[in-house]
Every structure is written in C-alpha cells, then in structure tokens.
Write a protein that holds these residues in place. Structure first.
Motif, PDB file in Angstrom:
ATOM      1  N   LYS A 119      25.356  12.354  27.370  1.00  0.00           N
ATOM      2  CA  LYS A 119      25.234  10.316  27.924  1.00  0.00           C
ATOM      3  C   LYS A 119      26.594  10.334  27.068  1.00  0.00           C
ATOM      4  O   LYS A 119      26.269  10.393  25.367  1.00  0.00           O
ATOM      5  CB  LYS A 119      23.767  10.064  26.893  1.00  0.00           C
ATOM      6  N   HIS A 143      13.794   5.988  25.304  1.00  0.00           N
ATOM      7  CA  HIS A 143      15.572   6.160  26.419  1.00  0.00           C
ATOM      8  C   HIS A 143      16.343   5.391  25.064  1.00  0.00           C
ATOM      9  O   HIS A 143      17.083   5.095  24.976  1.00  0.00           O
ATOM     10  CB  HIS A 143      15.518   4.976  27.314  1.00  0.00           C
ATOM     11  N   THR A 182      26.763   4.827  28.764  1.00  0.00           N
ATOM     12  CA  THR A 182      24.914   4.168  28.100  1.00  0.00           C
ATOM     13  C   THR A 182      24.429   5.050  27.496  1.00  0.00           C
ATOM     14  O   THR A 182      23.654   4.164  26.788  1.00  0.00           O
ATOM     15  CB  THR A 182      24.793   5.766  29.580  1.00  0.00           C
ATOM     16  N   LEU A 183      25.369   5.821  26.297  1.00  0.00           N
ATOM     17  CA  LEU A 183      25.361   5.823  24.662  1.00  0.00           C
ATOM     18  C   LEU A 183      24.794   4.712  24.277  1.00  0.00           C
ATOM     19  O   LEU A 183      24.217   4.321  23.548  1.00  0.00           O
ATOM     20  CB  LEU A 183      26.424   6.749  23.729  1.00  0.00           C
ATOM     21  N   SER A 199      22.213   2.752  25.055  1.00  0.00           N
ATOM     22  CA  SER A 199      20.246   3.247  24.754  1.00  0.00           C
ATOM     23  C   SER A 199      20.419   3.009  22.837  1.00  0.00           C
ATOM     24  O   SER A 199      19.470   2.725  22.193  1.00  0.00           O
ATOM     25  CB  SER A 199      19.886   4.516  25.207  1.00  0.00           C
ATOM     26  N   LYS A 211      21.748  11.023  29.832  1.00  0.00           N
ATOM     27  CA  LYS A 211      20.913   9.399  30.378  1.00  0.00           C
ATOM     28  C   LYS A 211      19.868   9.929  31.231  1.00  0.00           C
ATOM     29  O   LYS A 211      19.132   8.252  31.125  1.00  0.00           O
ATOM     30  CB  LYS A 211      21.953   9.581  30.912  1.00  0.00           C
ATOM     31  N   VAL A 243      18.343   3.516  32.459  1.00  0.00           N
ATOM     32  CA  VAL A 243      17.849   3.589  30.808  1.00  0.00           C
ATOM     33  C   VAL A 243      17.164   2.211  30.770  1.00  0.00           C
ATOM     34  O   VAL A 243      16.515   1.914  29.867  1.00  0.00           O
ATOM     35  CB  VAL A 243      19.621   3.922  30.415  1.00  0.00           C
ATOM     36  N   SER A 276      21.270   7.951  37.065  1.00  0.00           N
ATOM     37  CA  SER A 276      20.888   8.203  35.571  1.00  0.00           C
ATOM     38  C   SER A 276      21.639   7.543  34.600  1.00  0.00           C
ATOM     39  O   SER A 276      20.943   6.684  33.698  1.00  0.00           O
ATOM     40  CB  SER A 276      21.018   9.260  34.836  1.00  0.00           C
ATOM     41  N   LYS A 277      22.582   6.302  35.120  1.00  0.00           N
ATOM     42  CA  LYS A 277      22.677   5.521  33.964  1.00  0.00           C
ATOM     43  C   LYS A 277      22.039   3.452  34.073  1.00  0.00           C
ATOM     44  O   LYS A 277      21.821   3.365  32.872  1.00  0.00           O
ATOM     45  CB  LYS A 277      24.774   5.240  33.893  1.00  0.00           C
TER      46      LYS A 277
END
Ligand SMILES: NC(=O)c1ccc[n+]([C@@H]2O[C@H](COP(=O)([O-])OP(=O)(O)OC[C@H]3O[C@@H](n4cnc5c(N)ncnc54)[C@H](O)[C@@H]3O)[C@@H](O)[C@H]2O)c1
Ligand SMILES: NC(=O)c1ccc[n+]([C@@H]2O[C@H](COP(=O)([O-])OP(=O)(O)OC[C@H]3O[C@@H](n4cnc5c(N)ncnc54)[C@H](O)[C@@H]3O)[C@@H](O)[C@H]2O)c1
Ligand SMILES: NC(=O)c1ccc[n+]([C@@H]2O[C@H](COP(=O)([O-])OP(=O)(O)OC[C@H]3O[C@@H](n4cnc5c(N)ncnc54)[C@H](O)[C@@H]3O)[C@@H](O)[C@H]2O)c1
Ligand SMILES: NC(=O)c1ccc[n+]([C@@H]2O[C@H](COP(=O)([O-])OP(=O)(O)OC[C@H]3O[C@@H](n4cnc5c(N)ncnc54)[C@H](O)[C@@H]3O)[C@@H](O)[C@H]2O)c1
Ligand code: NA
Ligand code: NA
Lengths: 402, 402, 402, 402
Positions: free
Chosen positions: C231, C379, C235-236, C239, C371, C285, C281-282
C-alpha cells in the motif's frame, strides 16, 4: 418582429428542458442573460430574435413530461424550484406540442429509455421522414411562424460507419426511398429540416447534417446549418488553454482528461458505442491545437450521484526550457444543462439571423460553440470568437450603412 | 550577422543565471528551443540574432558567483547538473564581466542580500549614472558589440511613490543632477541605457523605464524599450482563461489566486513593500479582462522548501445561466527560472530586431510577454499573440519584398 | 548479528532496484532512514537486522542489468544520479547473483518483456520448483546466510481463476507433481520458499502464498509469510481518510479514484487481465471501511511520460447533515519506487524478526503495509499501525524482561 | 426520559440556527442522522437524550431573527427551503426565548454586527453575570428542565492576553466582583454556567471555560465541560492525514493550508485580532502530529460570494526514501454550518450523558470534536475516536452489568 419557432429533437431531455425553462423564465423576468453569448457586447448589438418570443415544440421518444424533467433537475439545484413553478404552466402547454419521433440506430441505450413506440417501429424510412416533415409543417402553420429552427438535443447516437456512402444528396434520397435502415435518426430529422428550408443546429456529436449529401442539400436550398457537439465544459477550457502552451512553445507530453457525470447523458455514454463519438470530438481539439502532443486521452465515466453535474479533472504534463518538466492541473465543476441551455438559445438566434441575411450552408462564425465545428479547422477559442466578431462587425456595419 | 551584447541587471540571480546557462547550453548543442517563443513558427521566420552568439555581462550587488547560483539551482533539478558542468567555463568567464551596481531604494530585503558595497554608498546619483553608462560603454567596446540590450532581472523594488514628478525628461535629468535620492535603482539603469541608445527590457515589476520622463527620452533617442513584469505562470494562465469566461458571458464572482514559492524572489517578496508592485501587476490582468468581477485577490507566500519552484492554486467561482453557481480550480507547478529564462532571450532577440528596424519607443507587439505591458490595454493572451503575429507578418513581408 | 539474505523475485525491476540501491546507499552513508517505517519510534526500538548488512540476490526474466535500470530511474530523478554511481559496483556484483526464473501464467504482457527463456519453457512444473529451491539454497550456502527472506516484487500476474482447487497442501503438491500448468509463477516461488522454511513476502497483487495449501504449508513448517499488494499511494491515503468519513457519519455517495502512471508496472497493468487483481485489492479497502458507500471506482491508466511517477486524483462526493452534499478531492504525486522500496526493506526486517521469534504463519501486525492484508479484515490505517505497536510492545517488553 | 435544555450563546448565528433547524427537522421526520457522530455505531448504543426532545433558548446581540437567518442560509442551499418552512413555527417560538447577552471584549468586528445594546453597556461585570445566571435559571424553570447544557457558538473573540491572571477560582471571582472589564464575554457565560452546575461546551476558539479558575470551579461543582474550537473541515482532514505521513516516516517539509470562506464567521475572522485564536488552534494540530515539520502555515481569507461554504486547499510537500520529494494536495468544499451543526447536537448529548453519569471536569473522550481539545495532547483523529470508543465501552458495559 418575426415569430421564431424552435423545434427541439429530444425535447424532454435535460438540455431542452433547461433551455425552455430559461427562455420562459426570461420572458417572465425571473432571470437575466448571464451565460448567453448573445447577451454580451458586441453580439448584443445584432438584430436577433427575442428569446422571450420563441415558440417551442419538438420530438421525443419518452413520456416523462417537461415539468417532471424540470422538477427532477431542480432537485439538483438547476433550475431553482421556484423558477420551475413560475413557468410550470408554460411547460405544460409546450409539452402538448411534443410529438413522438424516431430512434432508429440510436443504440440500445436509447431504446431502453424510450417508452413510446417510435416511428420506425411501424413505418418505412421514407414514411418516417414524411411524418417528421409534417410535424414541422403543422407546428409552423399552427403557430403562424415566420421561421422554424430545428435543434438536435437528443441523446448521442453511436457513430455511423462508412458515412461516405451518403456523400451526395442523391445517395441520401435514394437511401430514404429504399427504406435503407442504416441511416441514423439524427440524419433523418436533419434531412426533413433542410429539405423544407428550416435552419438546423446539431448540438450533439451524432451525425445530424454532417453528411456530404446533406451539406449539398443545404447549399441547394440555401438554408444555414451548423454543428456539432456543443462545447460546454472541459473541451471549452482546453480550447482556451491549449493555445497558451502552443504560444509559449511549451511541449505537452501528456494531457489526461477525466470526466465524471451523472445524468441521462452520462448513462447513455456508459455504452461504449454511444461514447465513441463524444470521445472523438473531445480528443480532436487538442490534437489540432497541439500537433506535437505526446499523449492525449479523454475518459468519460458515469457517477450516478452527480446527477446533472459534471466534474472534469485534467492533468497536463509539459516540458519547457532546458528540458524542464512541469505540470498543470484543473478541475471544472459545472451544471451540464446550465452550461448547455443558453447556447441552444444563442444558436437559434444566430442561425435565425443567418437565415434572415441569406447566409446559407455551413456557418463558420459559429465555430466557438462546438467541439467539432463543421467546416472549420480552427479550435483556438479566441480565434473562433474573432470569427464571430467579424461576422457581427460585417452585419452591424451593413445595418448602419443601410 | 551582428554581435549582440546582453547586459543583465541582477546578473547573478536565478533568472539571469538560467538564461545564460540556457544560451550557452544551446550554443553547445545541449538543449533545444523548447520554451522559446521565438523558436516557434511563425516567429522563427524573423531574422533575429542567434542566441548562440550572445555576449553576456551585467550588474549585481552580490558576490555569489554565477556558477554557484547555477549549481544551487541544479540541486532543484533545473538546469540539470550535467548541463551546468558543460557550461561551467562559460559561466566563469561571464562572471568576470559582472560589475557592482546600485541598490538605491530597493528596500531592506535587497540590502540584506547585498554583500558588495553598492555604488550609491559612495557616489552621488549623477555619479552612479555615469558609472553605469561607463560600464555599458566599456563592455560594448571591449567585446566589439554592434548592439547592447540591457535587461532588468534584479529583485523587485518597492513601488515608487508619486511617479508623476518624473513625468518629463527634464524632470528626470534635474533629479539626477541634484542628487535626488528617491529615484529607484531600476530607473537609473534604464536612464543610463536609453540615454546612450541601448534598447531596454524591464522583466520585473520595478519602475525601470516606466516614467513619463524616460518614455520621452526613449522617443527622442529613437530607442526601443519594453516591460514590465514578465508573465510566466499564474498570470499567464489567467490571461488565457479569463477571456473564456468573458466570451461565454459567465460572471466571475470571485477569483482567488494563491501562490507559494521558495526562491530568492520569494524571500524578497515576503517583504510587504516589495510585494506590493507584484500583487498590483498580477491583479490588474483580471480586472481588465473581467470588468464585472466580484472579488479578485492574489496572495504570494514564501514556502522555503519549494526553492525555485512555484505552485499556484486558483479558485474561480462563477455564475452561469439561471443563476447557477459553478467552480473551476487549477494548480500550476512550474520552475520559475525555466519559465522566465527563455523569455529573457526572446525579448533580447525581439528588441534587437525592433532596434535594427527602427521601431523605437514602446513595443506593443511584445505585450504577450508581460503582466503589465507598457502602453497596451489588451490583456487577452490570444489577442496579444495576434499583435506579435501582425508585427512578424509586417516584417517578413518587408523582407520578402526587399 | 546474523547474516540476512534478501531474495527478490523480479530483481531487476524498479522496486527491487530502488530497494537495493537504497540499501547500499545507506550502507555507504549516502542517505538516511526517511521513508522507512522501521526507522521511526517505536519500531526503531526492535532488534531488527541491519539493512546495511543485507545480502541481495534474486530471479528475473529480463537481461537488462540492475545498473541500467537504476540509471534509467535516475533520469527521472529517483534515485539521484550521483547516488547510483556511488553504488554502481555493488549493483554490478549483485547482478551476478540474479538467476533466470519462471514466468508461467504471468500473461502476455510479461512474456513480451521477458528476454530470457524462462524456466517453464524447458522444464516440467516440478522441475521448475526444484530449480528455484536450488537457487535459494546455493545462494544461502554461498553467502553463509543465517536466514533468507524471499520477496515477490515481480510484475503483477492476471488473477488465478478458481483458487480453491489449491486449498490444501496436498492439492498444491499433487499439482506440482502432475505438471499442472495452471499454477502461476508467484505461487511456485512461494511454495519453494515456504517448503524450505524461508520467510516469504508478497509485495504484489499476484497469488503468491495466498492459497489455502500454502498457508497450511507455512503453518506446518512454522515459517512466517505476509502479503499482499503493498500500500504505497492512493490506497494508503484512502485507508487514512475513509475512517474520517465513517467516524463522522458522513455518507460517501461516490469515491472516484483515477491513477495515471508511466513505468513498467503501468505498462503491464495496461493489459486488462493483469490489471484485474490490482483494481480488486485497491477497491476492497473502501468497501470495507465504508460499507454504505454508494459508488466506488478505481481506474489505472498508463501515461508514458510520467515514467516512474504516479499521480492519483480522487474525488469524494459525500453527504452530511440535513442532506447536504459536499466534496473532497485530492491529488497524490509520488515516485512509485521511492514509496515502495523502503517498505520492501521494512518487511524483510520485520519478517526476519518474526522468524527469529517463532512468529509463524500469517503476520497480522504487518497489515498496514498492504492493500489486501492476508488474514486481516482491518483496513483502517491507524488501527493497523496500532496492531504493529502492540507487536512491538510485546516484543520489547519481552526483551526487557529477559 | 429527562428534559434537556440547550442554551446557545450566539443563538441567531449560522451554526446555532442550523443546529436548531436540524433538530426540529429530525423531530418532524424531515431528515435523518447522517452527519451525527452519535448517530452511528457504537455510539448509538449509549443511552443519550433524544434530539427530538431538546428545548432551545439562548443569548445573542443581534436582532435578526432565527427564521431570517435560516432563510438566508437556505438561499445557499443548506438547509433546503422546504425544510425551513416546515420548521418555521418552531423557529419563531424559539426566537422568543433568545435574550440579549454581553459582547464585552469581543472586538470591534462583533460590535459592528451587534444591533442590540449589550449587557455590559449598562451593567457592571458582576451584574452581567447575575443577569446571565438569571436567564439560564428562568429558562430552566420555565420549561421544567432536568438539565441545561450551555453551548458557546458565538463569534470568535480576539485571544485574551495573559490568561494566567485568572488561574484560580478566587482570581476569577474577585475580577467579576471588582468590575474587571478585561474578562471576555465567553468566560462570563462559562462562569455563569459552571457556577450553577450547567454543563458547558465551547464550540469556538474563544476563551470560554479555558481558564485555570474555571477549571477549578468545574471540578468543585462536579460539572462537565469541554472545548475548544470544533474540528469540522480542513483541520479534521489534517488530523486524519498527518498521522499517515508520520506513520510512514515521510518527512513533511511544508504544509500550506489556505481557507476561503464567506459567511459571518469569515467576516469576523477578517479582523486579524479575531483571526489569531483560530489560526493558533488550526496550526497546533500539525505541529503536534508532525514534530519535525519544516513549514506550517494556515491562511483564512474572506471570499464573500462563498457565503456559508468553505473551501480549503492544502499543499503538502514531503520527502521520502532516497531524499525523494513528493506532493499531496487536497481541496475540501463543505458547508460550514452543515458540518458544525450536528456536532453541537452530539456534544450536548454526550455532555448530558457525562453529567448524568457523574463524569465531571474536562472530558478527554470528546477530543475528536475539537481542534484544541482541552486537557488532551492527542491530535490523531483515529486515536481520539478510540478514546470515545473506550468511554462508550465502559458505559455500555456498566449499563449491561446493572
Ligand atoms: N449538456 C451538455 O453540456 C452537452 C454538451 C454538448 C452536447 N450535449 C449533447 O446534448 C444531448 C442531450 O443531452 P441531455 O443532457 O439533454 O440528455 P438527456 O438524456 O437528458 O436528453 C436526451 C433526450 O433525447 C431523447 N431522445 C433520445 N433519442 C431520441 C431520438 N432519436 N428522437 C427524439 N428524442 C430522442 C431522450 O428521450 C431524452 O429525452 C446529448 O447528445 C449530449 O451529448 C450536451
Ligand atoms: N522567475 C519568474 O518567473 C519571474 C517572472 C516575472 C518577473 N520576475 C522578476 O525577475 C526578477 C528576478 O527574479 P529572480 O528569481 O532571478 O530573483 P533572484 O533573487 O534570484 O535574483 C535577483 C538578483 O538581482 C540582484 N539585485 C537585486 N537588486 C539589484 C540591483 N539594484 N542591482 C543589481 N542587482 C540587483 C540580486 O543580488 C540577485 O542576484 C524579480 O524581480 C522577479 O520578480 C521573475
Ligand atoms: N511501486 C509501487 O508503489 C508498488 C506498490 C504495490 C505493488 N507493487 C508491485 O510491485 C511489482 C513490481 O513493480 P515494479 O514497478 O518494480 O515493476 P517493474 O516492471 O519495474 O519490475 C518488475 C520486474 O519483474 C520481472 N518479472 C516479471 N515477471 C517475473 C517472473 N515471473 N519472475 C521473475 N521476474 C519477473 C520483470 O522482468 C521486471 O524486471 C508489481 O507487481 C507492482 O504491482 C508496486
Ligand atoms: N461553522 C464551523 O464549521 C465552525 C467550526 C468551528 C468553530 N466555529 C465557531 O462557531 C462560532 C459561530 O460561527 P457561525 O458561523 O455561526 O458565526 P455567525 O457569525 O453566523 O454567528 C455568530 C453569532 O454570535 C452572535 N454573537 C457574537 N458575539 C456574541 C456574544 N458575545 N454574545 C452573544 N452572541 C454573540 C452574533 O450576533 C451571531 O449571531 C464561531 O466562533 C466559529 O469560529 C464554527
Ligand atoms: Na434561407
Ligand atoms: Na454533575
């Protein structure tokens, strides 16, 4: 002053409804000319028909009434609820003048939203055209109009393949006669307008009058027509900004344009086929203004919650002196219909003026209104306005010297 | 081809260093003409002096060498380290031709960065002017130049109060004679240039040649001069974008411009007095292009970590049809010096051309280069380019008909 | 201190090269621990293997040398050219320890970039696995390593269909024996690691150790493994931000994420099949953090000029009190490799620590790195960090109480 | 269920009006709990007083009625016009319960908007306090309330200089007695509340209960109080985002925050003295979360056309691995009052709960609501929510075990 009729193809859609609501709100003193190009100097000096006097009618393939559409839009803030109520009676009256049209070759996305049996379901192509001509004709007669301007504001069609086959008037007319079921609806409406001398505006990326055969017809009938795909948001900004990069000899390495929108137009454009034409006219602007552009992509995505609002994010990666890489980004958040509607009214006024002054065929002075202006290579917004300035100059001098 | 000298006031600053480095990198084939307005059609058709042949000299009030400045800049990526090393010998040679100038009335922010005793510390104003004329003269003689163009790229001065007192050539000369210590440095450099027939460019918002008395002088000496405050970033974008709002009759209710930058220019502009002139020339563009604008503010803040990079965020709140409120935002991330440096070279070339062709006094065709173009009301970038197009047209036709 | 080996699958790619260059630059005192999670308190208190002592080797399917990759990256500014030259000899030495791997089921995008005949072209699946185990083994022996951590940083594979068929260790081993050519390369590398007790990190969205059978194997062998899909950017941010909307009971109606990137990863992701795993996976989250989200789309587009840089634009349309619609937007401009590389080093250190302290199987305390953290539902970035805090707390208390 | 009274200082302002309108709209089933923190799990499990039952009253210094304020706000879209009309009678009734307060030491910006003679114009400080206590008292009696929560939502005062002089209860009471005209209005309202045991919320950056002497008083009277400066927009985002940079050991070199807003709050904040307190509480969040931050500036500008909407642009310049410089930007476009109003209701509910359960003095579990939470160092939003989670956990377990 002459009576001007406005016949809207897609009359119950967002753009049409907002244009009608706005025109009636102006007539009732509820709003001003902000957003109308013809409302500003020097164009306001031209002798143009008054918007307040426009008589509206049109075709659609949906039952949803004008008033319902207007109220739906007003939930999103444009037009304001009280304005809609002020003009509710006008909307009801106009609704009665909307006839069922044809949706031939408009794609399944349009078929899905149509809830009337459209003309081609029961008629041959030639009969469809006759019916449309009749509709124009009775409307004109019924309201004692001096002039009827036909405007296509219907949903975007998938692009027509191999349009060259309709390159002559003869080819088009033969196709209609022979029940050629590949001509798209927009071309039939355009044919019906031009053949009877009604000025025609194609506000959409659909085919409309952009067939060799229809251009020939327009010239022969000495009727003005214009298009296509009105330039209301992201592309408008591009046509103002890209010349800056060119002018300063800054090399654009990538221009990414990402549009999200949520209305019916967005929903139809979700269908990749309907989207194709839109993407093409949006993309061409940059490749014309920046011939050396490295990478140029436009995306249009449907984001339901935005309703009639559109947000564009553009990212421009460019190179300057000493190979320096720099960036510009912009976002544009606009009400699609509020941006489009006044241009419909502007175009009706300006096309009526052209018709009045025997300016027939394509109307290059209207290039600033379109993403893919027919017959014009110029995409620089300022230069396009300069073309309109010249037209106005020419016509106001004439007036004065008369 | 004639030998063109370029005398830079503020020769060790970022803009000057980048212009010199770029010119020498071009001479050594290390970079191309991207970013140079005169590098693109149709301007590239004019018979302009070659940048590769420019001979550089200048004034400054700091000791820091050109090479040190260049290396400092390259830590930020512009110019690239290897390019700086390629031209290091050239920079060393040019450094030897930089003389100590005057910093009179440049404000304490400039006094703080000056590490040489500047001329006015030991000389009367008249003597300062004589010294500057001598410096120009010996440089021209020493390098056998046909023409010397003087360019002000020194730090921004606080605005001069009551400039009308210098409205005639006579008033200026009397002030110089009487040791009037209120004339700012930029005006002294400009006077010294014009009185001896050297074309003069004011790249900054400082006074420079923008005094009635200096304009009179320039006309009398038949020498071209131009300014002021080069348009390189946020204001450039404004001059391209604002006409779009005007053209479409969209009413701008607020335009907020927020600039953050980190270099020496930013540091000097932290001083509110030095900032005043900059803010004024940046703000005027919008009030000229959008006379009905509701609210128009420009902020410039110093953000040390950005070094030579500048980020502008602009927020435009506008109203369209049916009182619909909409928004546009942009960010611009540019290297200040990479944007400015090529314009210095362009202006030298174009002013040398004007001088060669007896185009004296103010040069309206150069309006596109400036935030506050002297003698020109037009701020629409496209129309400003059209003015340069016409100039080029006129001069290339001449050439052809010769 | 023990000797830690780091075996990188995709060792000549951007992430691997930047991780190696950074580790060697740290060893040579050329850079500090900025960007390393294990470089900050309280994690810096753990007894972790020194990055300076890491011994690197790996698999790849391309010939392009580490040094070439590093120099290519440095043209984009990361790592800086002088740093690359400082560690050039180290890169050359490490390059000699890179073996040819397998690209089975990696898709045609990977086949296109492979310029070595990869293992599966000439070997049965069982033999491929044996070869990989041999490669790990000889590397460990040759460098006298106490521990070898295997990290998958190879290009993203298309998702494996029907992964449940490999739900037991037995099923996996039977498939390998029977030359089942549907197992993807990443799973073979992971199997070879786990079966011989090497800790394994899956930095990518590919399958890796995320098969029931491999989890069983890891538990049996008491070896730690972790993943998947590091990540590092958009995406970081999601989250970190999405919990704010949830916390304040603000209803997200639409979250549009639009990523543009230009490196090899971007090129491979242009292939819709390879992109599928990444998008999944993105996207997950948000649907986990905001169960009521109305609309959630992630786009990844390839913009060549950006090279190793990635820009994300996210547009968040949310509703607050009294049905008020509001908006947040962000852009993130990061160097993909500079963001990823330190995490590779962090994960090696933390997995080596886990292995040392008999923490086997999945490692939930590492969820903040991924991720799609294996075996963890959480998440929320802050809560994920809290899990790592607790782990550190537990292990530092142990140390103190020893 | 007990009757809870809500006494709003600044009762005719935007925040107060929106809170009242929202509460009454909820009571009438016109809107739901979106935006209310206490409307979501797990907080919704606490036994909190129903918003529908709140009885409102308050102080103000302006004549403009609640209904006028509400209609003014609704022109900007929040609350919607039809909602305002639904609750118009309620607003009229509540308006009758608004008393004239004191504006002592609120600055000239507040004096300018006051159109009632405020209490201190004719009374000594001690008498002002008595009058306020009387107002609270009669309201409570008149409506047969079990509990009265006093909330300061008045305009921001200039910061109090040298607040340490009021460090003990005794010092405060002596000052009141001696007609010390330097105590600010907010502290008088707070004193009057606490001395009679009414829970007190300071929603603003003004002094309120943040004096040593008032904290002592609250402890002695065993009454809960909380503050200050509700966290509704840019600072909220900062408190969610900054921990991400810290967590990943990314070094923030500069964080520029630029806020533009257009309502009455914005107008008062135009006065640099009133702005000072706001800037301080906004800035502290980052310096606490990112102790190594290089540069941290917050600007607040008044942009009239935005009315009750606020836009923040934040630019974050940060450094990662291998000295790589990267950037994040965000914009936040929110309705100030729609963001603030539900928090007023949340805080009343949670403070009433605390009072009911004998949680007196400062209430650290409410830190997530404030920019400068009294008595709490923690600015990480997730950790602040974790504190509230624990409180809820504690109190729901109690309930269950009872
Ligand atoms: N809004 C803008 O900014 C903008 C800009 C440029 C072009 N346009 C174009 O304008 C058109 C209308 O946009 P909109 O937002 O009003 O869409 P909309 O979906 O709200 O309205 C389209 C209307 O056309 C009707 N329609 C579809 N096919 C028809 C047919 N064959 N005959 C008669 N009616 C038909 C539909 O029933 C509907 O009522 C689209 O093609 C769009 O691409 C809009
Ligand atoms: N970079 C741009 O995009 C841009 C655009 C428009 C205008 N400008 C203007 O160009 C000027 C130079 O900018 P810069 O970034 O190079 O600044 P800088 O601070 O790097 O350089 C200015 C130089 O001028 C010297 N100086 C100051 N006063 C002087 C004086 N009286 N005589 C001689 N030397 C003097 C300083 O010592 C310094 O070396 C500024 O006025 C700036 O506002 C720059
Ligand atoms: N950079 C980031 O921020 C980031 C974040 C999360 C995940 N990742 C993932 O990390 C991976 C690597 O990214 P990158 O930017 O280094 O890509 P890259 O294209 O630069 O490098 C990938 C390398 O893997 C090699 N490779 C491909 N298939 C292989 C195989 N089967 N066996 C051995 N080598 C193989 C390629 O030859 C290439 O050298 C990608 O899967 C990417 O999705 C990257
Ligand atoms: N809206 C937000 O997001 C937000 C967030 C945090 C804090 N706040 C704070 O909440 C307060 C109110 O904001 P607003 O937007 O409602 O402002 P506003 O200007 O609309 O309302 C303030 C009201 O307080 C009244 N007032 C001023 N001084 C007073 C006094 N001494 N006694 C009694 N009444 C007084 C004014 O007459 C006005 O009616 C401000 O201090 C603001 O900083 C607002
Ligand atoms: Na005609
Ligand atoms: Na109590």
């Amino acid at each position: 002053m002459t009576e001007t009729g406005v016949w809207l193809i897609g009359a119950r859609g967002n753009v049409a409804t907002t244009a009608i609501t706005g025109a009636r709100a102006m007539a009732r003193g509820e709003t001003d000319t902000t957003g109308l190009v013809t409302g500003r100097a020097p164009y306001s000096k031209l002798a143009l028909p008054d918007i307040e006097g426009f008589v509206f009618g049109g075709h659609d393939v949906r039952e949803r009434s004008l008033l319902e559409t207007a109220r739906g839009l007003s939930e999103n803030g444009v037009p304001k609820p009280d304005v809609v109520e002020e003009v509710a009676d006008d909307l009801r009256a106009i609704d009665d003048r909307i006839e069922t049209g044809t949706a031939i070759n408009c794609g399944t996305a349009v078929d899905d939203l149509a809830d009337r049996e459209s003309l081609e379901d029961r008629l041959a192509v030639g009969e469809v055209v006759d019916q449309i001509r009749d509709d124009y004709e009775s409307f004109g007669r019924g309201h004692d109009l001096d002039r009827l301007v036909v405007v296509n504001v219907a949903s975007t069609e998938p692009p027509l393949e191999d349009p060259d086959r309709y390159d002559t008037r003869e080819a088009v007319e033969r196709a209609i006669e022979n029940d050629d079921r590949e001509l798209p609806a927009s071309a039939l409406y355009a044919y019906a307008a031009l053949v009877d001398g009604h000025p025609y505006v194609n506000f959409t990326p659909s085919t409309g009058s952009a067939l060799g055969g229809l251009e020939e017809l327009a010239r022969e009938r000495a009727v003005p027509h214009t298009g296509r795909d009105a330039k209301t948001g992201e592309t408008l900004v591009k046509s103002a900004l890209a010349p800056m990069f060119a002018g300063r000899n800054l090399r654009v390495k990538a221009w990414e344009g990402h549009n999200i929108l949520g209305n019916g137009d967005g929903k139809v454009l979700e269908d990749d086929r309907n989207k194709a034409g839109k993407i093409a006219s949006k993309g061409d602007v940059l490749s014309s203004l920046l011939p050396d552009i490295g990478h140029n992509r436009v995306r249009i995505d449907y984001t339901p919650s935005l309703d009639d609002w559109k947000t564009a994010w553009d990212y421009i990666h460019f190179e300057g002196f000493l190979n320096t890489e720099m960036k510009m980004q912009f976002t544009w958040e606009g009400s699609d219909s509020a941006l489009a509607a006044p241009l419909v009214l502007d175009l009706v006024r300006l096309l009526a003026h052209a018709d009045e002054h025997d300016e027939s065929g394509l109307q290059p002075q209207l290039a600033s209104f379109f993403k893919a202006p027919l017959g014009v290579e110029e995409h620089n917004l300022s230069r396009q306005f300069a073309m309109l300035d010249e037209y106005v100059e020419r016509h106001t001098t004439e007036v004065m010297s008369e």
